[in-house]
Design an enzyme around this catalytic site. Structure first.
Site, PDB file in Angstrom:
ATOM      1  CG  ASN A  47      -1.730   1.238   1.367  1.00 27.62           C
ATOM      2  OD1 ASN A  47      -1.893   1.972   0.386  1.00 27.62           O
ATOM      3  ND2 ASN A  47      -2.254   1.494   2.553  1.00 27.62           N
ATOM      4  CD1 TRP A  48       3.716   1.153  -2.789  1.00 32.42           C
ATOM      5  CD2 TRP A  48       3.594   2.238  -4.746  1.00 32.42           C
ATOM      6  NE1 TRP A  48       4.499   0.476  -3.697  1.00 32.42           N
ATOM      7  CE2 TRP A  48       4.439   1.119  -4.914  1.00 32.42           C
ATOM      8  CE3 TRP A  48       3.371   3.062  -5.842  1.00 32.42           C
ATOM      9  CZ2 TRP A  48       5.053   0.817  -6.126  1.00 32.42           C
ATOM     10  CZ3 TRP A  48       3.981   2.766  -7.058  1.00 32.42           C
ATOM     11  CH2 TRP A  48       4.815   1.651  -7.189  1.00 32.42           C
ATOM     12  CE  LYS A  49       0.403   3.518   4.799  1.00 35.55           C
ATOM     13  NZ  LYS A  49       0.086   3.660   6.190  1.00 35.55           N
ATOM     14  CD  GLU A  72      -2.947   5.506   6.517  1.00 30.84           C
ATOM     15  OE1 GLU A  72      -2.918   5.583   5.274  1.00 30.84           O
ATOM     16  OE2 GLU A  72      -2.040   4.967   7.184  1.00 30.84           O
ATOM     17  N   GLY A 125       2.659  -1.309   4.230  1.00 28.71           N
ATOM     18  CA  GLY A 125       2.728   0.086   3.818  1.00 28.71           C
ATOM     19  C   GLY A 125       4.159   0.486   3.530  1.00 28.71           C
ATOM     20  N   GLY A 126       4.845   0.991   4.554  1.00 25.34           N
ATOM     21  CA  GLY A 126       6.206   1.502   4.392  1.00 25.34           C
ATOM     22  C   GLY A 126       7.147   0.538   3.675  1.00 25.34           C
ATOM     23  N   GLY A 152       2.264   1.944  10.652  1.00 30.41           N
ATOM     24  CA  GLY A 152       3.248   3.021  10.545  1.00 30.41           C
ATOM     25  C   GLY A 152       3.998   3.323  11.838  1.00 30.41           C
ATOM     26  CD  GLU A 172      -3.758  -2.605   7.053  1.00 29.08           C
ATOM     27  OE1 GLU A 172      -2.647  -2.882   6.613  1.00 29.08           O
ATOM     28  OE2 GLU A 172      -4.328  -1.534   6.815  1.00 29.08           O
TER      29      GLU A 172
END
Ligand code: PEP
Length: 271
Positions: free
Chosen positions: A32-34, A119, A256-257, A195, A189
């Site tokens: 998930n690159w956001k 988010e 994510g990261g 994060g 999640e």
């Protein structure tokens, strides 16, 4: 009510047949690159990551910003990498400035759509009901929803984690048929792990993923519960991925990261 009639796309039927044939669930390792990566940065990152992915047994998915979808789909041609959108609207078309429709995603070559990420729930006030409308619309168009759920630290401390997640899952999948649920993906999640660098332990993550599977069995049946994919997300990295993936009810991850780095290759090649 569960099981309202919704039409199946041809691609969904094919996927279901493939899943029926396989006894075990394959792993899905999704990034998930956001809101990171411009279109040109996205293509550069993909070109860096592609040669690092050496595990044909897993389904690799990149969730990318809407503006990156077309160049990223192009960059992934000739590979097995699938692309996910990070959001989608539940209407077909019309006066919804700034929104992206399911038809647009399908036409651009998207296969999955991340829905209800915490988010989006927190900053954009998405409700379980909104997410349910999006899940139903995604299925109508043959997109596979990756529906996110998870508790806050406060809820965990209050001892209401599973009540909260059950509600998210039950409302999010309202009117989804068993056949659709079989190809759906749920991402557990915990908000406190996203994060933060503090991942759930594999035992903590398994406990909730197992309960989610039990919830699916209650809503549908054990066959559906055995087919649905349940991912863990929250500070997954190259060091903790393999330990999470050996757990019975964890069918992969939403990272994510780590999906923005070469680490993602190590997560995909976890064994
Ligand atoms: C996420 O974005 O869904 C996520 C889990 O992020 P991270 O891996 O960075 O915690």
């Amino acid at each position: 009510m569960i099981g309202k009639n919704l039409t199946f796309g041809k691609s969904e039927e094919k996927l279901l047949r493939e899943k029926d044939r396989s006894m075990t669930r394959n792993k899905i390792i999704a990034g998930n690159w956001k809101m990171n990566m411009t279109p040109s940065e996205a293509v550069t990152l993909l070109e860096t990551l592609k040669p690092l992915l050496h595990n044909d047994e897993v389904e690799v998915v990149f969730g990318v910003p809407a503006i990156d979808i077309i160049p990223v789909v192009e960059a992934c041609k000739g590979t097995n990498i699938k692309i996910a959108a990070e959001n989608m609207y539940f209407e077909e078309k019309g006066a919804y400035t700034g929104e992206i429709s399911p038809g647009m995603l399908v036409d651009a070559g998207v296969r999955y759509v991340i829905l209800g990420h915490s988010e989006r729930r927190t900053y954009f006030h998405e409700t379980d009901e909104d997410i349910n409308k999006k899940v139903l619309k995604a299925f109508e168009h043959g997109l596979i929803p990756i529906m996110c759920c998870g508790e806050s630290l406060k809820q965990r401390k209050q001892g209401i984690t599973m009540d909260w997640i059950r509600q998210q899952v039950k409302v999010g999948l309202q009117n989804v048929t068993a056949d659709q649920a079989k190809i759906a993906v749920i991402a557990y999640e915990p908000i406190w792990a996203i994060g933060t660098g503090i991942a759930a332990t594999n035992v903590q993550a398994e406990e909730i993923c197992k309960e989610i599977r039990e919830c699916i069995a209650e809503m549908y049946d054990t066959n559906t519960a055995q087919k649905i994919h349940i991912l863990y997300g929250g500070s997954v990295n190259a060091d903790n991925a393999a330990g999470l993936f050996i757990m019975e009810d964890i069918d992969g991850c939403l990272a994510g990261g780590a999906s923005l780095k070469q680490d993602f290759g190590k997560i995909v090649n976890y064994k």
